[in-house]
Write a protein that holds these residues in place. Structure first.
Motif, mmCIF file in Angstrom:
data_model
loop_
_atom_site.group_PDB
_atom_site.id
_atom_site.type_symbol
_atom_site.label_atom_id
_atom_site.label_comp_id
_atom_site.label_asym_id
_atom_site.label_seq_id
_atom_site.Cartn_x
_atom_site.Cartn_y
_atom_site.Cartn_z
ATOM 1 N N HIS A 1 -10.037 10.166 -3.453
ATOM 2 C CA HIS A 1 -8.691 10.461 -3.922
ATOM 3 C C HIS A 1 -8.001 9.129 -4.185
ATOM 4 C CE1 HIS A 1 -9.124 14.614 -2.343
ATOM 5 N NE2 HIS A 1 -9.833 14.003 -1.418
ATOM 6 N N LEU A 2 -7.367 9.000 -5.345
ATOM 7 C CA LEU A 2 -6.736 7.746 -5.730
ATOM 8 C C LEU A 2 -5.275 7.944 -6.101
ATOM 9 C CD1 LEU A 2 -9.490 6.366 -8.131
ATOM 10 C CD2 LEU A 2 -9.112 5.710 -5.753
ATOM 11 N N ALA A 3 -4.460 6.951 -5.800
ATOM 12 C CA ALA A 3 -3.097 6.853 -6.316
ATOM 13 C C ALA A 3 -3.103 5.641 -7.236
ATOM 14 C CB ALA A 3 -2.098 6.664 -5.179
ATOM 15 N N VAL A 4 -2.764 5.865 -8.499
ATOM 16 C CA VAL A 4 -2.850 4.825 -9.524
ATOM 17 C C VAL A 4 -1.471 4.591 -10.130
ATOM 18 C CG1 VAL A 4 -3.904 4.201 -11.734
ATOM 19 C CG2 VAL A 4 -5.237 5.468 -10.036
ATOM 20 N N ALA B 1 0.657 4.158 -13.052
ATOM 21 C CA ALA B 1 0.448 4.545 -14.455
ATOM 22 C C ALA B 1 0.731 3.402 -15.421
ATOM 23 C CB ALA B 1 1.318 5.747 -14.808
ATOM 24 N N GLY B 2 1.618 2.503 -15.046
ATOM 25 C CA GLY B 2 1.962 1.397 -15.931
ATOM 26 C C GLY B 2 0.915 0.301 -15.967
ATOM 27 N N THR B 3 0.397 -0.051 -14.788
ATOM 28 C CA THR B 3 -0.558 -1.156 -14.698
ATOM 29 C C THR B 3 -2.005 -0.685 -14.594
ATOM 30 O OG1 THR B 3 -0.469 -1.241 -12.284
ATOM 31 C CG2 THR B 3 1.150 -2.579 -13.498
ATOM 32 N N GLU B 4 -2.195 0.594 -14.284
ATOM 33 C CA GLU B 4 -3.507 1.190 -14.057
ATOM 34 C C GLU B 4 -4.218 0.603 -12.837
ATOM 35 O OE1 GLU B 4 -5.656 1.065 -17.771
ATOM 36 O OE2 GLU B 4 -4.310 2.506 -18.694
ATOM 37 N N LEU B 5 -3.458 0.014 -11.921
ATOM 38 C CA LEU B 5 -4.021 -0.517 -10.683
ATOM 39 C C LEU B 5 -4.073 0.581 -9.624
ATOM 40 C CD1 LEU B 5 -2.195 -3.950 -10.393
ATOM 41 C CD2 LEU B 5 -4.579 -3.545 -11.002
ATOM 42 N N VAL B 6 -5.152 0.605 -8.840
ATOM 43 C CA VAL B 6 -5.268 1.541 -7.729
ATOM 44 C C VAL B 6 -4.340 1.057 -6.619
ATOM 45 C CG1 VAL B 6 -6.806 2.506 -5.990
ATOM 46 C CG2 VAL B 6 -7.635 2.171 -8.334
ATOM 47 N N MET B 7 -3.415 1.922 -6.222
ATOM 48 C CA MET B 7 -2.430 1.581 -5.200
ATOM 49 C C MET B 7 -2.813 2.115 -3.821
ATOM 50 S SD MET B 7 -0.392 -0.085 -7.105
ATOM 51 C CE MET B 7 1.085 -0.340 -6.162
ATOM 52 N N ALA B 8 -3.641 3.177 -3.785
ATOM 53 C CA ALA B 8 -4.045 3.788 -2.522
ATOM 54 C C ALA B 8 -5.302 4.609 -2.747
ATOM 55 C CB ALA B 8 -2.930 4.677 -1.976
ATOM 56 N N SER B 9 -6.062 4.807 -1.669
ATOM 57 C CA SER B 9 -7.265 5.624 -1.772
ATOM 58 C C SER B 9 -7.606 6.254 -0.433
ATOM 59 C CB SER B 9 -8.452 4.783 -2.257
ATOM 60 O OG SER B 9 -8.775 3.795 -1.307
ATOM 61 N N THR B 10 -8.239 7.411 -0.495
ATOM 62 C CA THR B 10 -8.803 8.057 0.685
ATOM 63 C C THR B 10 -10.155 8.646 0.279
ATOM 64 O OG1 THR B 10 -7.732 10.186 0.259
ATOM 65 C CG2 THR B 10 -6.564 8.655 1.714
ATOM 66 N N LEU B 11 -11.026 8.806 1.239
ATOM 67 C CA LEU B 11 -12.335 9.398 1.021
ATOM 68 C C LEU B 11 -12.483 10.544 2.006
ATOM 69 C CD1 LEU B 11 -15.019 9.063 -0.557
ATOM 70 C CD2 LEU B 11 -15.836 7.690 1.377
ATOM 71 N N ALA C 1 1.671 7.326 1.843
ATOM 72 C CA ALA C 1 1.952 6.399 2.949
ATOM 73 C C ALA C 1 1.376 5.008 2.697
ATOM 74 C CB ALA C 1 1.403 6.968 4.253
ATOM 75 N N GLN C 2 0.314 4.920 1.935
ATOM 76 C CA GLN C 2 -0.314 3.627 1.648
ATOM 77 C C GLN C 2 0.400 2.828 0.565
ATOM 78 O OE1 GLN C 2 -4.610 3.644 0.996
ATOM 79 N NE2 GLN C 2 -4.686 5.655 1.967
ATOM 80 N N VAL C 3 1.166 3.503 -0.279
ATOM 81 C CA VAL C 3 1.825 2.827 -1.404
ATOM 82 C C VAL C 3 3.024 2.046 -0.885
ATOM 83 C CG1 VAL C 3 3.018 3.134 -3.602
ATOM 84 C CG2 VAL C 3 1.044 4.562 -3.045
ATOM 85 N N LYS C 4 3.009 0.744 -1.097
ATOM 86 C CA LYS C 4 4.088 -0.123 -0.616
ATOM 87 C C LYS C 4 5.168 -0.343 -1.670
ATOM 88 C CE LYS C 4 2.014 -0.534 3.227
ATOM 89 N NZ LYS C 4 2.258 0.566 4.134
ATOM 90 N N ALA C 5 4.887 -0.054 -2.924
ATOM 91 C CA ALA C 5 5.858 -0.221 -4.013
ATOM 92 C C ALA C 5 6.743 1.026 -4.106
ATOM 93 C CB ALA C 5 5.119 -0.432 -5.336
ATOM 94 N N ASP C 6 7.857 0.894 -4.819
ATOM 95 C CA ASP C 6 8.699 2.051 -5.092
ATOM 96 C C ASP C 6 7.909 3.027 -5.955
ATOM 97 O OD1 ASP C 6 10.875 1.045 -3.706
ATOM 98 O OD2 ASP C 6 11.739 0.111 -5.485
ATOM 99 N N ILE C 7 8.018 4.308 -5.643
ATOM 100 C CA ILE C 7 7.311 5.338 -6.397
ATOM 101 C C ILE C 7 8.304 5.978 -7.351
ATOM 102 C CG2 ILE C 7 6.036 7.513 -6.242
ATOM 103 C CD1 ILE C 7 5.181 6.618 -3.395
ATOM 104 N N GLY C 8 8.008 5.882 -8.649
ATOM 105 C CA GLY C 8 8.914 6.424 -9.662
ATOM 106 C C GLY C 8 8.674 7.885 -9.959
#
Length: 84
Positions: A11-14, A16-26, A42-49
């Motif tokens: 499972h990934l949180a990406v 959308a602007g930079t296409e960088l993976v921000m978080a992951s779980t397996l 919980a893993q994302v440290k940036a503001d979530i839009g």
């Protein structure tokens, strides 16, 4: 006797602007996608839009998790196709 196939789900949180993976779980294949919304947020440290995901996440539990962890942000999920 034939062995049963099993798999893992990534499972990934990406961003959308930079296409960088921000978080992951397996997880194991028997874990529902909605169970991973809170750990990913919980893993994302940036503001979530906004949050966008597939239809498996469309439902009150996901919206409640997002509201609790990220506040009142836009969320978009295609309706989950139900098979009868």
């Amino acid at each position: 006797m034939k062995a049963r196939r099993t798999w893992k789900k990534l499972h990934l949180a990406v961003d959308a602007g930079t296409e960088l993976v921000m978080a992951s779980t397996l997880t194991a294949n028997d874990m529902g996608d909605t169970s991973q919304v809170a750990p990913l947020l919980a893993q994302v440290k940036a503001d979530i839009g906004s949050v966008t995901a597939d239809g498996a996440n469309d439902g009150a539990p996901t919206y409640d998790i997002i509201a609790a962890q990220a506040g009142n942000i836009p969320s978009s999920f295609p309706p989950c196709e139900r098979r009868y």
